[in-house]
Design an enzyme around this catalytic site. Structure first.
Site, PDB file in Angstrom:
ATOM      1  N   ASP A  60      -0.754   4.318  11.795  1.00  0.00           N
ATOM      2  CA  ASP A  60      -0.557   3.035  11.121  1.00  0.00           C
ATOM      3  C   ASP A  60      -0.563   3.255   9.619  1.00  0.00           C
ATOM      4  OD1 ASP A  60      -0.601   0.557   9.941  1.00  0.00           O
ATOM      5  OD2 ASP A  60      -1.998  -0.326  11.365  1.00  0.00           O
TER       6      ASP A  60
ATOM      7  N   HIS B 280      -3.759  -0.343   3.596  1.00  0.00           N
ATOM      8  CA  HIS B 280      -4.974   0.407   3.912  1.00  0.00           C
ATOM      9  C   HIS B 280      -5.166   1.636   3.030  1.00  0.00           C
ATOM     10  CE1 HIS B 280      -5.136  -2.267   7.295  1.00  0.00           C
ATOM     11  NE2 HIS B 280      -3.961  -1.854   7.709  1.00  0.00           N
TER      12      HIS B 280
ATOM     13  N   ILE C   4      -8.180  -2.312   2.576  1.00  0.00           N
ATOM     14  CA  ILE C   4      -9.068  -2.679   3.681  1.00  0.00           C
ATOM     15  C   ILE C   4      -8.921  -1.689   4.831  1.00  0.00           C
ATOM     16  CG2 ILE C   4      -8.978  -5.128   3.067  1.00  0.00           C
ATOM     17  CD1 ILE C   4      -7.060  -5.579   5.412  1.00  0.00           C
TER      18      ILE C   4
ATOM     19  N   GLY D 111      -7.961  -3.092  11.177  1.00  0.00           N
ATOM     20  CA  GLY D 111      -8.726  -3.819  12.183  1.00  0.00           C
ATOM     21  C   GLY D 111      -8.964  -2.965  13.427  1.00  0.00           C
TER      22      GLY D 111
END
Lengths: 293, 293
Positions: free
Chosen positions: B197, B202, B217, B220
């Site tokens: 990903d 990120h 961040i 998830g």
């Protein structure tokens, strides 16, 4: 059962040229290597983020010491006993010294061909010191890196070769000009090994115990990468294009989770350094220098 | 310049079956994923070492939530606007909920074919909730995993579909039966992303800023993996064969370097849990449960 005939046949081994082999890599592999040597120290600092993030504003760059990964297949061949004139117990092999020179910034991905040659074999009495020269070339034939691996093999000395001399890079008497501390993660060796050195000594508590260590040790070349980062950060503003060469002797192992302290002395031609395991105060790398442009 | 025609064409989108795609992986990829979700907490504990060390005495095992990586290509296709009847600004896509069920222990390497179908599309007024069912099969046609991805897309509601209902898994009133704290590394997202990903949110401080975050961040699904480890460790002795399913709602992001605290309640049929960012006390995962055999 017969005892394996461990030993050196100097006539066969000295000058032996490996069949050339090609190492293929993608940006993901170079990023994984950089994370394996603890990069970036600060994920918000673009100067180190570029070694792990392919769309970095600074442009993606390969950390220079990634070049040691090119030669992984040579180490595998040595460990599996594939060299003419050299028979030994692989648990007795120690990586003694490493010299790595960069001729140009490394491509961000591609294929690199290595042409290793056994350039020297010394009889140290109790053991043999086997030196491999490894020039590395891009597809268009340009040399991008050159390594000299010095491997010490215990138990196979006394074959009648030259003893050789060792070159010592002594740290100056004055206090270091700069000191950098770098924590390593308890999982550092488990991450570094995914770059191609799967020796169980660095992962398996049982194998580490059999080799006389209380737990798995960090790869010498991982510690080497941390040290290269410390010097390039201090004297080269993290710029990979300024990294010319690095030379180290592997004195003692570092354990994953320990903090590496690199002491540096700026000399006219190079940065002399040594590394300690901060928790134990023991020197882990010495006789070491980096050339920075 | 024309404004892109963002919106949903329910007739085209609902029931859409993706062209099946196949994900190939090796032990190295499964190890890299496990390191990406913080495994092992203790490198000397064989029960977690087996997820990252291919010659582990316990036998190499793939951590169960690695199954989410199989569907990476589906997310890429959604983000690049490749779905009929769905046009949206990719920065407005949020991963809302995830359900993942394991039918069998994952192969240690191999090829997995995914056959995603858009199983539901709800009109939430301000946005659209798009649900993809993703069954995953091994070469011999056996289903090994099943996912349900619920993606919320802001700004494209009001197309006249059903509103749908949401299922809430409420945490019991009593204090948690178990609590596990897991530190994440400042480089956690940079490592996790190498599993597939590569969303710059990120990694890239600039992109994160444009999306309204003070810094990049954590994924998830990375937080999801940490939580799965916390529950399996507490109620399943780290045994991947006992992991049946996991369901979570992504409430808030975790930032790399923060500590994840997982609060667990042992119920007859499942372990209900929620996760907090310890430093901020904010809930990051809720409406969450794991089934353990």
């Amino acid at each position: 059962m017969t005892t394996p005939a461990y030993g050196v046949d100097l006539g066969q081994l000295l000058g032996y040229a490996f069949e050339p082999f090609t190492f293929h890599y993608a940006e993901r592999d170079a990023s994984l290597y950089a994370l394996g040597i603890g990069c970036p120290s600060d994920p918000l600092d673009a100067r180190e983020l570029r070694f792990v993030y392919e769309r970095s504003g600074e442009g993606f760059a390969v950390f220079p010491t990634f070049a040691v990964i090119f030669a992984s297949q040579m180490i595998d061949r040595m460990l599996t006993g594939d060299l003419p004139g050299l028979r030994f117990d692989p648990t007795q092999l120690l990586h003694g010294e490493q010299f790595t020179q960069l001729d140009a910034p490394l491509p961000t991905s591609g294929a690199i061909t290595c042409r290793p040659v056994i350039s020297a074999v010394y009889d140290k009495g109790k053991g043999a010191l086997v030196v491999a020269d490894v020039p590395c070339f891009t597809d268009d034939g340009a040399r991008v890196a050159f390594h000299q691996y010095s491997m010490y093999i215990r138990g196979i000395g006394g074959f009648g070769g030259e003893r050789g001399t060792s070159v010592e890079i002594a740290a100056p008497e004055r206090p270091p000009d700069a000191v950098v501390a770098q924590p390593t993660a308890p999982t550092q060796a488990l991450l570094y090994r995914l770059s191609g050195d799967y020796n169980p000594l660095h992962a398996d508590p049982l194998i580490a115990g059999l080799a006389g260590f209380p737990r798995p040790i960090l790869h010498g070349l991982c510690t080497f990468g941390f040290a290269a980062r410390a010097v390039l950060r201090t004297y080269g503003d993290h710029d990979p294009a300024r990294f010319r060469s690095i030379r180290v002797r592997f004195a003692k192992p570092l354990f994953p989770g320990e903090t590496l302290v690199t002491e540096m002395w700026r000399e006219p031609e190079r940065v002399i350094f040594r590394c300690l395991a901060s928790e134990r105060g023991e020197v882990v790398l010495n006789s070491a220098a980096v050339e920075i442009a």
